[in-house]
Design an enzyme around this catalytic site. Structure first.
Site, PDB file in Angstrom:
ATOM      1  CG  HIS B  54      -1.951   1.049   1.210  1.00  0.00           C
ATOM      2  ND1 HIS B  54      -3.174   0.881   0.594  1.00  0.00           N
ATOM      3  CD2 HIS B  54      -1.943   2.299   1.698  1.00  0.00           C
ATOM      4  CE1 HIS B  54      -3.874   1.986   0.726  1.00  0.00           C
ATOM      5  NE2 HIS B  54      -3.148   2.861   1.391  1.00  0.00           N
ATOM      6  CG  HIS B 100     -10.814   2.886   2.649  1.00  0.00           C
ATOM      7  ND1 HIS B 100     -11.346   3.191   3.864  1.00  0.00           N
ATOM      8  CD2 HIS B 100      -9.482   3.044   2.791  1.00  0.00           C
ATOM      9  CE1 HIS B 100     -10.371   3.527   4.696  1.00  0.00           C
ATOM     10  NE2 HIS B 100      -9.243   3.457   4.074  1.00  0.00           N
ATOM     11  CG  ASN B 101     -10.898  -1.843  -3.039  1.00  0.00           C
ATOM     12  OD1 ASN B 101     -11.700  -0.922  -3.191  1.00  0.00           O
ATOM     13  ND2 ASN B 101      -9.947  -2.103  -3.907  1.00  0.00           N
ATOM     14  CD  GLN B 245      -8.582   2.671   9.048  1.00  0.00           C
ATOM     15  OE1 GLN B 245      -9.452   1.867   8.744  1.00  0.00           O
ATOM     16  NE2 GLN B 245      -7.621   3.024   8.226  1.00  0.00           N
ATOM     17  CB  SER B 318      -6.376   7.549  15.164  1.00  0.00           C
ATOM     18  OG  SER B 318      -6.312   6.577  16.171  1.00  0.00           O
TER      19      SER B 318
END
Lengths: 230, 768
Positions: B54, B100-101, B245, B318
């Protein structure tokens, strides 16, 4: 003449209201910061849409306690005009400027669409420039827009002609299909008994330019500002 | 260099621990060589994050380097938080897409919401005010209760975040295909506007400048590598903590306003989102770009839980946090701006001359890496690539040999089936849940070829869309890559915009498998070819690999976020027919293309054949011709022909706008050699349907650009229906029936006996 647009943390239609007043109507406007207990001599106060304080607890529940609201309430009690749009309507109800409350939409979903409203009265400071029975196309965008009030209040609102706008279909009928949120009596907007505080879920500030879909909100601002200027 | 000390209680570094951190033995050797010693546990965590796929793009970087990134209007290409292009009048737009799979597959609501939050931060850290959000979604079949739950949750997550923060969600695409059953795709794109001179870059500068953590406090959520149960994380309460998150759009709204105020204040020199790999990646990347060192003291980072280790603080994900490099001596001014928005800022480190990346816990150095090598020395792989035999076989299938179903005798039946296919059907059910109008600049919202946002204070507008057809890429990745770009360009051109630049999101399976790396390599090559010909450079994007479930890999799905510029608001062109009596002109040519079509998938449950050919020069001429005609005021509406082919495109032109439906009478006998189903439902590329009151002039413009053009019919009153004449049929479809199929397909599925959002509210996933 000066218009004040209140800015709460989480307001997000404050800029749109400001542009409607300043760009489209050429009237002076200032932002009123939520931490300041003053309306800064404004002739008109707009409580804009958005998610003040993140809608925590419930929409408008925290905003009503912010310092600026004491000044807005005082302004309204003096007879000063207040235009409360969407989250502003929710805040005005929480602050006791208007009766009733706005519940979660009947669909349980947020709804963004351009709806039809029938103007119920044209003898008010907010609607003088509309034609009686005129049907407007105005956007809505809310998750909690279902107007409710106890039976007595509802009867009183109707008897006193304080419902300003109703959701209707293309034929002007207040059908359930035309009602985007399940509001009682298809109520989209009401005024207080004195007629100087208008609360409405639809966004007239989003209907100022035909290139964006509708200019049917212009006459509302023109009615109000002409009345104040007079 | 300092002496780096292991912390008491740190786990011993074993081959198993290294493997749990996703490092290969070779990568671990590379790390020890770089350090000249064994890493500490904290360092292992840092490297595991920064060398993750990533953050490091280790399997895609060499491929991405082949993409064109330059044009006179590009102000910022790949490598920053977002790309930036000039759009005239001193204005620029920053834009980027991100996936955001995986979080969305686990927890659709928060996964999608935080995807939106992350892409917003990437844009406003460039100094741009976000003016539009788009998204590209892929799900399995809506027949599955679990897919309906995922779909409803993702849509609600996107809506709640964007609606609250006050950025309109103006467009995108949703595709349903069994290939995404176990692994949905959620790609979110944001566009922001800024004045050119306000452009902010995330480059740490100025030795002695303080580094500040801004916004929300750091907690234990989303810690990278939290899947392994070390002693530190095995506390029973923490074990149940969701890995996804949790987003708070209200805090993000405050952070947005505060960040933009900070950027214009002159008190800061750099700002970056603490996104993936949190503090680690933001600080290391800023240092690498600035060619300076940084030191961070984790004890100074505001936390919301006690007992957090340096490892946890560095790797927490976060949300709603920013890393800021302030000007020395301006710390209080920074704090004052944040306090205005009820946020806090803490000095957590400093830019230093010594070229190291150093993390301390008070006086103890817990991690230290030489210079920028942490970011620049990450491994790069170019694994073997080979097309799978199955893919070759699938492409070679003779699709004409697939026998038509009996009902297909009536083309209206087929057309109705296609219009009610959830991939083609109206997505109003989705976008009515998105505030698409806030900021009062939305000229064309969702539902058309592309969204159009006016640029306030000018007569210009931006058009944007996201496109990507995984079926085509699965059948032929090179061609599929080309088509993704060409279709996106065509879509923005239909609104009157000159396509200017793209951001791309490469969603693929496991690149260590040769057939997957082949798809990735070829698709990127196809994207690059198209971007060169269409002059739409790549300004950034995102790579999401390992999109596989037990059911296998997804279709390889590059999604292309395209931005175009409309020179005058008077050029903004709708998709749907507007006026009975107008002529319908088809730009482009009808050819025999049925491979990879939605028709084959929907009617025959088949993915086969070669995808449509994509002639990039022809696409370019088509766009030139279309924009020329629009600029001359000759075009009343323009709509791209894509999924479902010409018949579906014509039907859409008649009833996209439910308030103003029309009919159409169309004669397609000019292509007698084409099989009827290829003519009606084939997805030949490079075609646009135009309605006009001056067809001869439109045809003349097209011919000047070398584009085939032919008047194929007339817009009629809706009561006349859609009449399609082919060599063998004269089919008449009722507009009301077509509209019913198109507009109500998804509401019927989603608002049946148990509306899916009730499951979302209850927070549990149905199991099939």
């Amino acid at each position: 003449m000066k218009v004040g647009v209140v800015r709460f943390p989480g307001s997000n239609c404050d800029g749109d209201a400001w542009h409607a007043v300043v760009d489209h109507l050429g009237v002076d406007a200032v932002y009123l910061w939520h931490k300041t207990a003053s309306t800064e001599g404004c002739d008109v106060v707009i409580l804009p849409g958005g998610f003040s304080y993140g809608d925590y607890l419930r929409p408008g529940a925290i905003a009503r306690f912010s310092p600026v609201m004491s000044a807005v309430v005082a302004h309204a009690r003096r007879g000063g005009p207040v235009l409360a749009i969407c989250n502003g309507f929710q805040i005005a109800c929480e602050a006791g400027l208007l009766p009733g409350a706005l519940l979660r939409n009947a669909s349980l979903r947020f709804v963004c669409d351009t709806v039809r409203l029938a103007v119920q009265r044209t003898d008010t400071m907010f609607t003088a420039r509309y034609a009686p029975g005129q049907i407007l196309r105005i956007p809505v965008a809310h998750g909690d827009g279902r107007y409710t009030a106890d039976a007595d209040t509802l009867t009183q609102l109707e008897a006193e002609g304080r419902v300003m706008f109703r959701y209707v279909d293309a034929n002007g009928e207040p059908t359930s299909q035309a009602n985007p949120n399940g509001a009682l009596n298809n109520i989209a907007g009401i005024v207080n008994a004195e007629g100087n505080v208008l609360g409405m879920m639809p966004h007239p500030e989003r209907a100022m330019d035909v290139r964006l879909g509708s200019a049917d909100g212009v006459a509302l601002f023109e009615s109000l500002l002409a009345k104040v200027a007079a | 260099m300092s002496t780096v000390m292991a912390r008491p209680g740190d786990p011993v570094i074993t081959p198993a621990l290294i493997a749990e951190h996703g490092l290969t033995p070779e990568e671990y050797e590379r790390l020890t060589a770089m350090l000249g010693r064994a890493p500490t546990f904290t360092e292992l965590g840092v490297v595991s994050a920064l060398w993750s796929e990533h953050c490091s793009y280790k399997h895609s970087r060499p491929l991405l380097r082949t993409l064109p990134t330059q044009a006179p209007w590009v102000l910022q290409g790949p490598g920053e938080n977002a790309g930036v292009i000039a759009v005239g009048d001193g204005l620029a737009v920053a834009f980027k897409i991100e996936s955001h799979n995986h979080p969305s597959a686990v927890e659709p609501y928060q996964g999608a919401a935080t995807g939106v939050g992350g892409i917003l931060r990437d844009v406003f850290t460039m100094g741009a005010r976000p003016i539009a959000l788009l998204n590209s979604l892929r799900f399995g079949s809506l027949d599955s209760a679990r897919v309906r739950w995922l779909f409803a949750g993702v849509v609600k997550g996107i809506g709640d975040y964007g609606n609250c923060i006050g950025v309109p969600t103006v467009g995108g695409e949703v595709v349903f295909d069994p290939a995404y059953e176990g692994n949905p795709l959620v790609n979110a794109m944001c566009i922001g506007v800024l004045r050119e001179e306000e452009l902010m870059r995330a480059v740490a500068q100025g030795v002695g400048n303080p580094i500040m953590a801004v916004g929300a406090r750091t907690g234990r959520d989303g810690i990278n590598g939290a899947s392994f149960a070390s002693e530190d994380l095995s506390d029973e309460n923490d074990a149940k903590r969701p890995r996804v998150q949790v987003g708070d759009p209200f805090t993000e709204k405050l952070l947005l306003e505060a960040s933009l105020e900070l950027i214009t204040s002159g008190h800061i020199v750099a700002i970056q989102d603490m996104g993936a790999a949190g503090l680690t990646s933001s600080s290391a990347e800023m240092a690498a770009r600035g060619d300076v060192g940084v030191t961070i003291d984790v004890t100074k980072v505001p936390v919301r839980e006690t007992g957090m280790t340096p490892y946890e603080i560095l790797l927490s994900e976060s949300q709603e946090r920013m890393l800021v490099v302030a000007r020395a001596g301006h710390e209080d001014a920074v704090r004052e701006i944040l306090a205005k928005w009820d946020l806090s800022a803490a000095v957590i480190g400093e830019v230093i001359a010594e070229p190291v990346y150093r993390v301390t816990e008070g006086d103890r150095v817990v991690a230290e890496f030489p210079g920028s090598r942490l970011v620049t020395d990450c491994p790069v792989y170019e694994p073997p690539a080979e097309e799978s035999a199955a893919a070759v076989e699938r492409r070679r299938v003779d699709v004409h040999a697939i026998a038509p179903r009996a009902q297909e005798q009536d083309p209206v039946w087929t057309l109705t089936q296609l219009l009610s296919s959830p991939t083609i059907a109206s997505k109003a059910w989705v976008w009515r849940q998105y505030d698409s109008m806030v900021q009062t600049s939305t000229v064309r919202g969702p539902g058309g070829d592309a969204a159009v946002i006016r640029l306030r204070g000018t007569d210009r507008a931006l058009a944007s869309c996201i496109d990507g057809n995984g079926r085509y890429v699965a059948l032929d990745p090179r061609v599929g890559g080309r088509i993704a770009v060409a279709e996106a360009a065509r879509n923005v051109a239909c609104t009157g915009a000159r396509p200017r630049a793209i951001t791309n999101n490469l969603n693929f399976g496991n690149p260590k498998r040769p057939e997957i790396f082949f798809q990735l390599r070829e698709a990127v090559a196809g994207i690059g070819e198209a971007c060169r010909v269409l002059e739409t450079p790549v300004t950034g994007g995102n790579v999401s690999l390992y999109n596989e479930s037990p059911k296998g890999a997804i279709h390889p799905t590059p999604t292309i976020g395209m931005v175009g510029v409309i020179e005058s608001l008077s050029h903004v062109t709708p998709s749907a027919f507007t006026t009975a009596g107008d002529a319908i002109v088809l730009l482009g040519h009808c050819t025999d293309e049925l491979g990879g079509s939605e028709y084959l998938l929907r009617i025959h449950d088949t993915l086969a054949g070669a995808p449509p050919t994509c002639n990039l020069q022809a696409e370019r001429h088509l766009i030139d011709a279309l924009l020329d005609a629009i600029g001359k005021g000759l075009v009343r509406s323009a709509h791209d022909v894509s999924d479902g082919g010409l018949a579906v495109a014509l039907a859409e032109c008649c009833m996209l706008d439910r308030e103003r439906m029309t009919g159409a009478s169309v004669d397609l006998t000019a292509w007698p050699a084409l099989p009827e189903r290829a003519l009606l439902f084939g997805e030949a590329q490079g075609r646009v349907l135009v309605s006009t009151s001056t067809p001869d002039a439109v045809v003349a413009v097209a011919q000047r650009h070398g584009v085939p053009a032919r008047t194929i019919g007339t817009v009629t009153d809706a009561s006349h229906g859609l009449v399609l004449r082919t060599g063998t049929h004269r089919a008449v479809a009722s507009i009301a029936a077509l509209a019913d199929a198109f507009h109500l397909a998804i509401p019927r599925i989603m608002d049946g006996d148990t509306p899916a959002e009730h499951a979302v509210a209850a927070g549990h996933a149905p199991v099939d």
